[in-house]
Design a protein around this motif. Structure first.
Motif, PDB file in Angstrom:
ATOM      1  N   GLU A  17      44.650  27.460  36.297  1.00  0.00           N
ATOM      2  CA  GLU A  17      45.817  26.624  36.593  1.00  0.00           C
ATOM      3  C   GLU A  17      47.006  27.454  37.065  1.00  0.00           C
ATOM      4  OE1 GLU A  17      46.362  23.163  36.125  1.00  0.00           O
ATOM      5  OE2 GLU A  17      44.154  23.092  36.058  1.00  0.00           O
ATOM      6  N   LYS A  18      47.203  28.607  36.416  1.00  0.00           N
ATOM      7  CA  LYS A  18      48.438  29.364  36.643  1.00  0.00           C
ATOM      8  C   LYS A  18      48.380  30.166  37.951  1.00  0.00           C
ATOM      9  CE  LYS A  18      48.147  31.308  32.542  1.00  0.00           C
ATOM     10  NZ  LYS A  18      48.456  32.214  31.422  1.00  0.00           N
ATOM     11  N   TRP A  19      49.495  30.216  38.625  1.00  0.00           N
ATOM     12  CA  TRP A  19      49.560  30.951  39.887  1.00  0.00           C
ATOM     13  C   TRP A  19      49.331  32.450  39.682  1.00  0.00           C
ATOM     14  CZ3 TRP A  19      48.551  31.663  44.580  1.00  0.00           C
ATOM     15  CH2 TRP A  19      49.178  32.641  45.348  1.00  0.00           C
ATOM     16  N   CYS A  20      49.754  32.983  38.516  1.00  0.00           N
ATOM     17  CA  CYS A  20      49.570  34.419  38.271  1.00  0.00           C
ATOM     18  C   CYS A  20      48.087  34.774  38.396  1.00  0.00           C
ATOM     19  CB  CYS A  20      50.125  34.821  36.902  1.00  0.00           C
ATOM     20  SG  CYS A  20      49.271  34.124  35.468  1.00  0.00           S
ATOM     21  N   CYS A  21      47.217  33.917  37.839  1.00  0.00           N
ATOM     22  CA  CYS A  21      45.772  34.183  37.882  1.00  0.00           C
ATOM     23  C   CYS A  21      45.205  33.932  39.275  1.00  0.00           C
ATOM     24  CB  CYS A  21      45.034  33.289  36.887  1.00  0.00           C
ATOM     25  SG  CYS A  21      45.624  33.443  35.209  1.00  0.00           S
ATOM     26  N   GLN A  22      45.692  32.881  39.912  1.00  0.00           N
ATOM     27  CA  GLN A  22      45.220  32.565  41.260  1.00  0.00           C
ATOM     28  C   GLN A  22      45.543  33.712  42.221  1.00  0.00           C
ATOM     29  OE1 GLN A  22      47.046  28.812  42.203  1.00  0.00           O
ATOM     30  NE2 GLN A  22      45.835  27.692  40.706  1.00  0.00           N
ATOM     31  N   GLY A 117      46.040  39.729  30.581  1.00  0.00           N
ATOM     32  CA  GLY A 117      44.578  39.631  30.471  1.00  0.00           C
ATOM     33  C   GLY A 117      43.986  38.568  31.364  1.00  0.00           C
ATOM     34  N   CYS A 118      44.636  37.380  31.424  1.00  0.00           N
ATOM     35  CA  CYS A 118      44.108  36.274  32.222  1.00  0.00           C
ATOM     36  C   CYS A 118      44.007  36.686  33.688  1.00  0.00           C
ATOM     37  CB  CYS A 118      45.003  35.035  32.062  1.00  0.00           C
ATOM     38  SG  CYS A 118      46.732  35.300  32.480  1.00  0.00           S
ATOM     39  N   CYS A 119      44.952  37.494  34.137  1.00  0.00           N
ATOM     40  CA  CYS A 119      44.981  37.909  35.542  1.00  0.00           C
ATOM     41  C   CYS A 119      43.967  39.023  35.818  1.00  0.00           C
ATOM     42  CB  CYS A 119      46.379  38.386  35.911  1.00  0.00           C
ATOM     43  SG  CYS A 119      47.643  37.150  35.602  1.00  0.00           S
ATOM     44  N   ARG A 120      43.778  39.906  34.826  1.00  0.00           N
ATOM     45  CA  ARG A 120      42.774  40.970  34.980  1.00  0.00           C
ATOM     46  C   ARG A 120      41.400  40.365  35.202  1.00  0.00           C
ATOM     47  NH1 ARG A 120      45.516  44.216  31.252  1.00  0.00           N
ATOM     48  NH2 ARG A 120      44.454  43.290  29.472  1.00  0.00           N
TER      49      ARG A 120
HETATM   50 ZN   LIG Z   1      47.182  35.041  34.756  1.00  0.00          ZN
END
Ligand SMILES: [Zn+2]
Length: 307
Positions: A17-22, A117-120
């Motif tokens: 959902e989050k743009w950081c992860c996208q 972590g979610c982004c890694r």
């Molecule tokens: Zn993230």
């Protein structure tokens, strides 16, 4: 379907959902995509995996007001798979978007883009989608991501190390291949990128293979035991023959003589079977005991004779 395709299809369906992860996933996708010439004339992503192409397309749309294009190159008679090209042509706002992705001049460093972590995880998922492959676990354990340069390979190794994944790097045809070899490590990687169904599939195959390996080990052990029996029998026969040549079997006490004759006649029999040949029949340990006495006798005689 190839196991690799299965894993990619599953990984492509994971949409955070989050743009950081996208953003992190998009960076992973674009960093290892070897055809991606970042900068002018636009931004390219090519893949043979339709799900990966769809994902890049929708991430472009989510992250920017820019207009991506998709082209499909039909597979030829020799090269069956289609190739998908997702492109952001030069347009206002492209440079700003590249910077935001960590690709353009003066953009954020990778360490900041994947600080969480979610982004890694998302970054690794993107990298696998774009440049990864995994062998069919029924055949062997190998997972790799082909990186276009040393810097990206080192980034991948470092990010994987966060999850105790000890990736190695080899050079193949001028490209750098980041790979994992152990089943445990590959399971760990699939977990990190969220390919849980593929993970379970691999674990099932692994359990099945382990059972089969255990059976093989068991068979090998039995063969080894069998070899020991044959070895012992050959040794006994040799010593009984020595007794026969020196003392003569008739000189032996009757119990020993019977066992000695039975062994000479049936060198391949187990102790139990040998006992069945005697009258009266004798148990395994009884036969063993007499054969030992015969061996001791032969050894003693050989000693006396100075042989
Ligand atoms: Zn993230």
């Amino acid at each position: 379907m190839y196991f690799s395709t299965r894993v990619k299809n599953e990984a492509a369906r994971v949409m955070k959902e989050k743009w950081c992860c996208q953003r992190a996933e998009l960076l992973g996708l674009l960093s290892v995509n070897t055809a991606g010439e970042h900068g002018s004339p636009g931004l390219f992503f090519t893949t043979e995996n339709a799900a990966a192409a769809r994902k890049v397309f929708s991430l472009f749309k989510k992250g920017s007001p820019l207009k991506p294009e998709v082209k499909v190159k039909k597979g030829s008679r020799f090269r069956r798979a289609n190739t998908y090209l997702v492109r952001l042509s030069p347009q206002p706002g492209l440079d700003g978007f590249l910077r935001e992705l960590g690709l353009g001049e003066g953009s954020l460093p990778l360490s900041q883009i994947i600080a969480q972590g979610c982004c890694r995880r998302a970054y690794l998922r993107g990298a696998f989608l774009a440049g990864g492959s995994i062998s069919n676990p029924a055949r062997g354990y190998h997972l790799e991501i082909v990186a276009p340069n040393r810097e990206t390979a080192a980034d991948l190794v470092a990010v994987m190390a966060h999850y105790d994944l000890r990736a190695k790097v080899i050079e193949r045809k001028g490209k750098l291949v980041v790979y994992l070899k152990e089943a445990e490590q590959i399971v760990g990687f699939l977990n990190v990128i969220g390919a849980h169904r593929a993970l379970l599939k691999l674990e099932n195959i692994r359990v099945y293979k382990d059972v089969r390996n255990n059976i093989n080990r068991l068979v090998n052990c039995e063969t080894a035991n069998l070899d020991k029996t044959v070895e012992a029998s050959l040794r006994q026969v040799k010593k009984i023959r020595y007794l026969q040549d020196t003392l003569g079997l008739s000189a032996l006490p009757v119990g020993l003589r019977e066992v000695a004759r039975a062994r000479l006649q049936h060198p391949h029999m187990s102790l139990r079977e040998l006992g069945q040949q005697l009258t009266p029949k004798l148990g395994k340990s009884g036969v063993n005991h007499r054969l030992r006495r015969l061996e001791v006798l032969a050894d003693g005689l050989r000693d006396e004779n100075g042989e």
